[in-house]
Structure formats: C-alpha cells, structure tokens
Scaffold this active site. Structure first.
Site, short mmCIF file in Angstrom:
data_model
loop_
_atom_site.label_atom_id
_atom_site.label_comp_id
_atom_site.label_asym_id
_atom_site.label_seq_id
_atom_site.Cartn_x
_atom_site.Cartn_y
_atom_site.Cartn_z
N ASP A 156 0.99 -1.24 -0.03
CA ASP A 156 0.17 -0.09 -0.05
C ASP A 156 0.99 1.24 -0.03
O ASP A 156 2.10 1.15 0.14
CB ASP A 156 -1.03 -0.04 1.19
CG ASP A 156 -0.44 -0.49 2.51
OD1 ASP A 156 0.95 -0.69 2.59
OD2 ASP A 156 -0.94 -0.70 3.31
N ASN B 20 -7.75 -2.88 14.28
CA ASN B 20 -9.43 -2.79 13.84
C ASN B 20 -9.48 -4.10 12.93
O ASN B 20 -10.35 -4.50 12.40
CB ASN B 20 -9.97 -1.77 13.23
CG ASN B 20 -9.19 -1.33 12.03
OD1 ASN B 20 -8.31 -2.12 11.37
ND2 ASN B 20 -9.79 -0.33 11.17
N HIS C 251 -7.40 -4.71 9.97
CA HIS C 251 -7.36 -4.46 8.64
C HIS C 251 -6.18 -5.20 8.22
O HIS C 251 -5.28 -5.45 8.81
CB HIS C 251 -7.39 -3.02 8.18
CG HIS C 251 -6.16 -2.24 8.54
ND1 HIS C 251 -6.21 -0.83 8.81
CD2 HIS C 251 -4.86 -2.50 9.14
CE1 HIS C 251 -4.74 -0.38 9.16
NE2 HIS C 251 -4.33 -1.45 9.41
N GLU D 156 -10.02 -1.90 5.14
CA GLU D 156 -10.60 -1.64 6.45
C GLU D 156 -11.85 -2.44 6.66
O GLU D 156 -12.53 -2.86 5.63
CB GLU D 156 -11.01 0.08 6.54
CG GLU D 156 -9.72 0.86 6.30
CD GLU D 156 -8.67 0.79 7.69
OE1 GLU D 156 -8.83 0.18 8.60
OE2 GLU D 156 -8.06 1.93 7.55
P1 PGA Z 1 1.63 -1.19 12.52
O1 PGA Z 1 0.51 -1.09 11.60
O2 PGA Z 1 2.56 -2.04 12.35
O3 PGA Z 1 2.32 0.16 12.56
O4 PGA Z 1 1.07 -1.33 13.86
C1 PGA Z 1 0.08 -2.30 11.13
C2 PGA Z 1 -1.09 -2.26 10.14
O5 PGA Z 1 -1.79 -1.07 10.39
O6 PGA Z 1 -1.29 -3.07 9.26
#
Ligand code: PGA
Length: 244
Positions: free
Chosen positions: A67, A136, A138, A143
């Site tokens: 992404d 959450n 995702h 999302e």
């Molecule tokens: P993070 O993000 O490794 O910064 O916690 C993970 C994600 O949102 O997929």
C-alpha cells in the site's frame, strides 16, 4: 494456519526475518510482497543484519508493496516508498528498479491500480506476502466494511487507522485520509503469507484472525481461507488466543 508465539517484539522480529531469509534462500528470485509500519521495522533490521553476515542475497528479488498513502511522493518521509528505501532497500543488494510501491501521486489512480495488478500478474504473482494487522483487523488498508475489494484500489482510511498512524506525523491533520492498497483478492492470491503482530492493542484483531469465523468487518479473518499462512506474534498480541 501456523501460529508461532514469540516472547516479545525482538523475538518476533528475529523469527520473522529468519522465515523470510529461509524463503529467499529456497527461491532466490522470489517476488516478495512487502509491508510497512511499526511492526515489520524490527524484522527489516534483522534482515539487514542477516544480509551483512552473508546469510541472504537480494540480488534476484523483486518486491511489490502492499500500500501507499495518496498524495505523498516517494521523497516524503512518511511515504511507504521512503520507508522501504530507508528500512531495507538502501541497506541490501536489491535492484531498486525491481521494487514496486503503488504510486500515491498518480494522476489516474484507478488506472494505476489496474496497472499494479497487471504488473503483479506478469511477475507470476506474489510468492511470499508479509502483512501486519491493524488494531481494527485491517490488512493492507482493507478496512472493516460491508464489503471488501478484490483488486488494488483507492480507499479511505478508518478513523482508528488515522489515529494509530498519527504517531508517525507531526500532527493528526497531516495523516493522509486516503490510500492505495492491494485488495483482499490480491493478498489471498499470494502463495504464502507471513503475518506479524506485536502488542496488546493487536490482541483482539489477532483473536478474530484465528476465530474460525470470517467477516468483512474483520478483514484479516479472510486469511483463514488461505492454505499457507504463518502468523508470528508476541505474547501480548496472543493474549486472547491463549485463553481460548
Ligand atoms: P503497525 O501497522 O505495524 O504500524 O502497527 C500495522 C497495520 O496497520 O497493518
């Protein structure tokens, strides 16, 4: 789904780096699907260490990232292109012309998403996809929602994602509201998936990931339909599965 529970973040990072190095050693010209964020940063440090010790060679690797924020150029310090250069590519012998990240500045984002999927399919698909997981649930920026997308697409970030990612920016107002992300279909097409999670704030999402139930409201739960997933998490992130 194979679940490995590490003591803490550092051990999670070491185990994951070894998994990736072993994978590359078995398939030196692999297409790696890479991810950014706080979770894989330690793993990339370990991979660089393994590279410097002569234990892994990136010269034939191609990478495609999951992404990118819409509106940030690759020079912006919070862009995912910058993250990849800074956290891995600048420190190993990967051919940068074979590293791909969605273009957050594309004039026609829909067309650039289609080209991205086309490129992945021309490369023969992703051999190993690395994933983090949002608090959450995702994966990438897919999302929780009524429905999920198959292919690479532009999406709006959930409010909780904007809040979580604000820690990397000077203020929450600077966090982009939109991103380009590989779709759930693209992720599921990867031949193998390695998901990392660390910390108690991921424990609920991790529990959903292994719950036996599948819901678009918990996008990572889709991975239960994939035949080759390795999950490396620390004890804090495993909190709710150990009780089960
Ligand atoms: P993070 O993000 O490794 O910064 O916690 C993970 C994600 O949102 O997929």
């Amino acid at each position: 789904m194979k679940i490995i529970i590490a003591k803490n973040y550092d051990e999670m990072s070491e185990i994951a780096a070894r998994e990736i190095a072993d994978f590359i050693n078995n398939k030196p010209d692999a297409v790696l699907g890479l991810a950014t964020g706080g979770t894989p940063a330690g793993m990339y440090k370990e991979l660089i260490k393994l590279y410097k010790e002569g234990k892994v060679d990136f010269s034939k690797i191609t990478s495609v990232n999951l992404d990118e924020y819409v509106g940030l150029s690759g020079e912006h310090e919070q862009s995912y292109r910058y993250f990849m250069d800074d956290n891995l590519f600048n420190h190993v012998n990967i051919d940068k012309s074979k590293t791909f990240v969605p273009n957050g500045l594309a004039e026609d984002i829909d067309a650039s998403c289609r080209e991205y999927d086309q490129r992945i399919s021309e490369l023969g698909g992703v051999d190993l996809q690395l994933l983090g997981i949002g608090g959450n649930g995702h994966i990438g920026f897919n999302e929780p929602a009524e429905y999920l997308y198959q292919g690479t697409h532009q999406t709006e970030l959930a409010e909780s994602t904007i809040e979580a990612n604000a820690r990397f920016f000077d203020s929450i107002d600077e966090v982009p509201k939109k991103a380009i992300t590989m779709g759930i279909g693209g992720i599921m097409k990867s031949k193998k998936i390695l998901l990392l999670a660390s910390g108690e704030n991921k424990a609920e999402a991790v529990a959903q990931l292994v719950s036996g139930k599948i819901s678009t409201k918990a996008p990572a739960s889709m991975l239960q339909m994939h035949g080759d997933v390795v999950v490396v998490i620390d004890e804090a992130a495993a909190k709710f599965i150990k009780r089960a």
